[in-house]
Design an enzyme around this catalytic site. Structure first.
Site, mmCIF file in Angstrom:
data_model
loop_
_atom_site.group_PDB
_atom_site.id
_atom_site.type_symbol
_atom_site.label_atom_id
_atom_site.label_comp_id
_atom_site.label_asym_id
_atom_site.label_seq_id
_atom_site.Cartn_x
_atom_site.Cartn_y
_atom_site.Cartn_z
ATOM 1 C CE LYS A 98 -4.158 -1.927 2.078
ATOM 2 N NZ LYS A 98 -5.197 -1.800 3.094
ATOM 3 N N GLY A 123 -2.052 -0.477 9.489
ATOM 4 C CA GLY A 123 -2.810 -0.026 8.317
ATOM 5 C C GLY A 123 -4.273 0.267 8.635
ATOM 6 C CG ASN A 135 -0.235 0.327 18.476
ATOM 7 O OD1 ASN A 135 -1.071 -0.513 18.141
ATOM 8 N ND2 ASN A 135 1.021 0.290 18.050
ATOM 9 C CG ASP A 153 -8.269 0.331 3.158
ATOM 10 O OD1 ASP A 153 -9.064 -0.530 2.752
ATOM 11 O OD2 ASP A 153 -7.029 0.212 3.067
ATOM 12 C CB ALA A 165 -10.518 -3.728 11.612
HETATM 13 P P1 NAP Z 1 -0.819 -4.232 10.927
HETATM 14 O O1 NAP Z 1 -0.533 -3.048 10.081
HETATM 15 O O2 NAP Z 1 0.145 -5.358 10.963
HETATM 16 O O3 NAP Z 1 -1.075 -3.726 12.439
HETATM 17 C C1 NAP Z 1 -1.372 -4.652 13.450
HETATM 18 C C2 NAP Z 1 -1.840 -3.910 14.692
HETATM 19 O O4 NAP Z 1 -2.260 -4.872 15.655
HETATM 20 C C3 NAP Z 1 -0.736 -3.078 15.351
HETATM 21 O O5 NAP Z 1 -1.326 -1.943 15.929
HETATM 22 C C4 NAP Z 1 -0.231 -4.059 16.420
HETATM 23 O O6 NAP Z 1 0.397 -3.426 17.520
HETATM 24 C C5 NAP Z 1 -1.526 -4.677 16.873
HETATM 25 N N1 NAP Z 1 -1.361 -5.963 17.532
HETATM 26 C C6 NAP Z 1 -0.983 -7.143 16.969
HETATM 27 N N2 NAP Z 1 -0.950 -8.110 17.911
HETATM 28 C C7 NAP Z 1 -1.314 -7.527 19.085
HETATM 29 C C8 NAP Z 1 -1.473 -8.016 20.417
HETATM 30 N N3 NAP Z 1 -1.272 -9.314 20.724
HETATM 31 N N4 NAP Z 1 -1.857 -7.143 21.362
HETATM 32 C C9 NAP Z 1 -2.093 -5.843 21.066
HETATM 33 N N5 NAP Z 1 -1.954 -5.324 19.827
HETATM 34 C C10 NAP Z 1 -1.573 -6.162 18.858
HETATM 35 O O7 NAP Z 1 -2.213 -4.895 10.503
HETATM 36 P P2 NAP Z 1 -3.492 -4.182 9.850
HETATM 37 O O8 NAP Z 1 -3.399 -4.279 8.381
HETATM 38 O O9 NAP Z 1 -3.699 -2.857 10.480
HETATM 39 O O10 NAP Z 1 -4.641 -5.196 10.303
HETATM 40 C C11 NAP Z 1 -5.107 -5.250 11.639
HETATM 41 C C12 NAP Z 1 -6.395 -6.083 11.677
HETATM 42 O O11 NAP Z 1 -7.396 -5.409 10.902
HETATM 43 C C13 NAP Z 1 -6.241 -7.478 11.058
HETATM 44 O O12 NAP Z 1 -7.044 -8.366 11.762
HETATM 45 C C14 NAP Z 1 -6.789 -7.301 9.646
HETATM 46 O O13 NAP Z 1 -7.331 -8.495 9.118
HETATM 47 C C15 NAP Z 1 -7.894 -6.292 9.908
HETATM 48 N N6 NAP Z 1 -8.211 -5.474 8.739
HETATM 49 C C16 NAP Z 1 -9.496 -5.436 8.349
HETATM 50 C C17 NAP Z 1 -9.865 -4.671 7.284
HETATM 51 C C18 NAP Z 1 -11.309 -4.643 6.880
HETATM 52 O O14 NAP Z 1 -11.614 -4.132 5.797
HETATM 53 N N7 NAP Z 1 -12.199 -5.124 7.718
HETATM 54 C C19 NAP Z 1 -8.928 -3.915 6.588
HETATM 55 C C20 NAP Z 1 -7.580 -3.960 7.018
HETATM 56 C C21 NAP Z 1 -7.248 -4.765 8.100
HETATM 57 P P3 NAP Z 1 1.999 -3.141 17.491
HETATM 58 O O15 NAP Z 1 2.177 -1.892 16.668
HETATM 59 O O16 NAP Z 1 2.333 -2.960 18.917
HETATM 60 O O17 NAP Z 1 2.646 -4.340 16.851
#
Ligand code: NAP
Length: 281
Positions: free
Chosen positions: A63, A125, A145, A98, A223
């Site tokens: 992205k 993201g 976060n 998004d 999400a």
């Molecule tokens: P990302 O960029 O990898 O970010 C992950 C986030 O989750 C970070 O803030 C991370 O914190 C946090 N995290 C991970 N494990 C954790 C834990 N055990 N305890 C607390 N915080 C934790 O991923 P992303 O793309 O933002 O996606 C995040 C979620 O949203 C995923 O489940 C994805 O499938 C979903 N999503 C959904 C949509 C939709 O359209 N519905 C779109 C995008 C994403 P740190 O920074 O501390 O690592």
């Protein structure tokens, strides 16, 4: 025939082809939607242009990478990420649907984001998209976060990007703050809107926000969409909160991309049905 696609890695389990092709069929558009795993995002956009693609969606991890291959919309430039490319312009336009996906998911549930007090958990993201949607609505947004520095960086960047009223007028700008997960104890009880933008709840029945903090005046978007009913949404519903599952966010980012490419209203029901059928499999 029009050709659309998804750039990302991995993309073999993506539900976007089924969702978009259901939309083309319902709208009577002769088009296909394919998935591609290029070496890099910018290279993928260049290859798709040569192959005469009409549009692309872009997902993890490309992205940011595709920004160099497109002319970003003001919104995509502010968010610093592109998830939709439109080849009807030269150079191709890079949009971020998004952000609209988050706002339209809340709209669909009858929840306005205008001027709300909001908490976004997560600064990746999805956290960026949710914070941008809220900042565009002049909300007061607290980003919590696990890694505090990541939330602080996001908020510093967005304070500059979203400086002034969201519509460029004289209205109030968004108010942004950052902190760690411990700060949720103070922030959530006073909030109108809560977004889980972490992956917590996906792998196991865990929640990033304690049930005791949830209340009936809250609207909660998770999400996470596998499972559709996460522990957070279950506990939010039990507290009397409005709940919005992650499939609505996924649907509406696709709907917004469909409308950008085809310049017509998307057949939302057909796309939603295909998406939810795919999620149930
Ligand atoms: P990302 O960029 O990898 O970010 C992950 C986030 O989750 C970070 O803030 C991370 O914190 C946090 N995290 C991970 N494990 C954790 C834990 N055990 N305890 C607390 N915080 C934790 O991923 P992303 O793309 O933002 O996606 C995040 C979620 O949203 C995923 O489940 C994805 O499938 C979903 N999503 C959904 C949509 C939709 O359209 N519905 C779109 C995008 C994403 P740190 O920074 O501390 O690592």
């Amino acid at each position: 025939m029009d050709v659309y696609g998804l750039l990302g890695s991995p993309v073999e389990h993506s539900l976007s082809p089924a969702m978009h092709e259901a939309g083309y069929e319902a709208a009577g558009i002769d088009a296909r939607y394919v998935t591609c795993e290029p070496e890099g995002g910018a290279a993928g956009v260049a290859a798709a242009a040569q192959l005469d693609f009409d549009g692309l969606n872009v997902t993890v991890p490309f992205k940011q990478d595709v920004l160099s291959a497109v002319e970003p919309t003001p919104r995509a430039a502010r968010v610093g990420a592109v998830n939709t490319v439109d080849f009807s312009t030269t150079p191709p336009t890079g949009a971020n649907t998004d952000v609209a996906g988050v706002r339209r998911a809340f709209d669909h549930a009858g929840v306005s984001l205008d001027g709300v007090d909001a908490v976004v958990v997560g600064a990746g993201g999805a956290g960026r998209a949710a914070t941008a949607a809220l900042a565009e609505s002049a909300a007061s947004v607290h980003v919590a976060n696990r890694t505090v520095e990541r939330a602080e960086t996001l908020v510093d960047e967005f304070r500059t990007a979203f400086d002034g009223a969201p519509d460029g007028g004289d209205g109030p700008p968004a108010t942004l703050s950052a902190g760690g997960l411990a700060g949720l104890t103070d922030a959530v009880p006073d909030a109108d809107v809560l977004v889980n933008a972490t992956s917590v709840g996906m792998e196991s029945d865990e929640t990033p926000v304690g049930a005791e903090l949830l209340h009936a005046d809250l609207a909660v978007l998770d999400a996470v969409y596998t499972p559709l009913e996460t522990r957070l949404l279950r506990e939010a519903a039990a507290a009397g909160a409005e709940t919005v599952d992650g499939a609505w966010m996924l649907l509406f980012q696709g709907v917004e991309a469909f409308e950008l490419w085809t310049e017509q209203d998307a057949p939302v029901d057909a796309m939603n049905e295909a998406l939810r059928a795919g999620l149930e499999e």
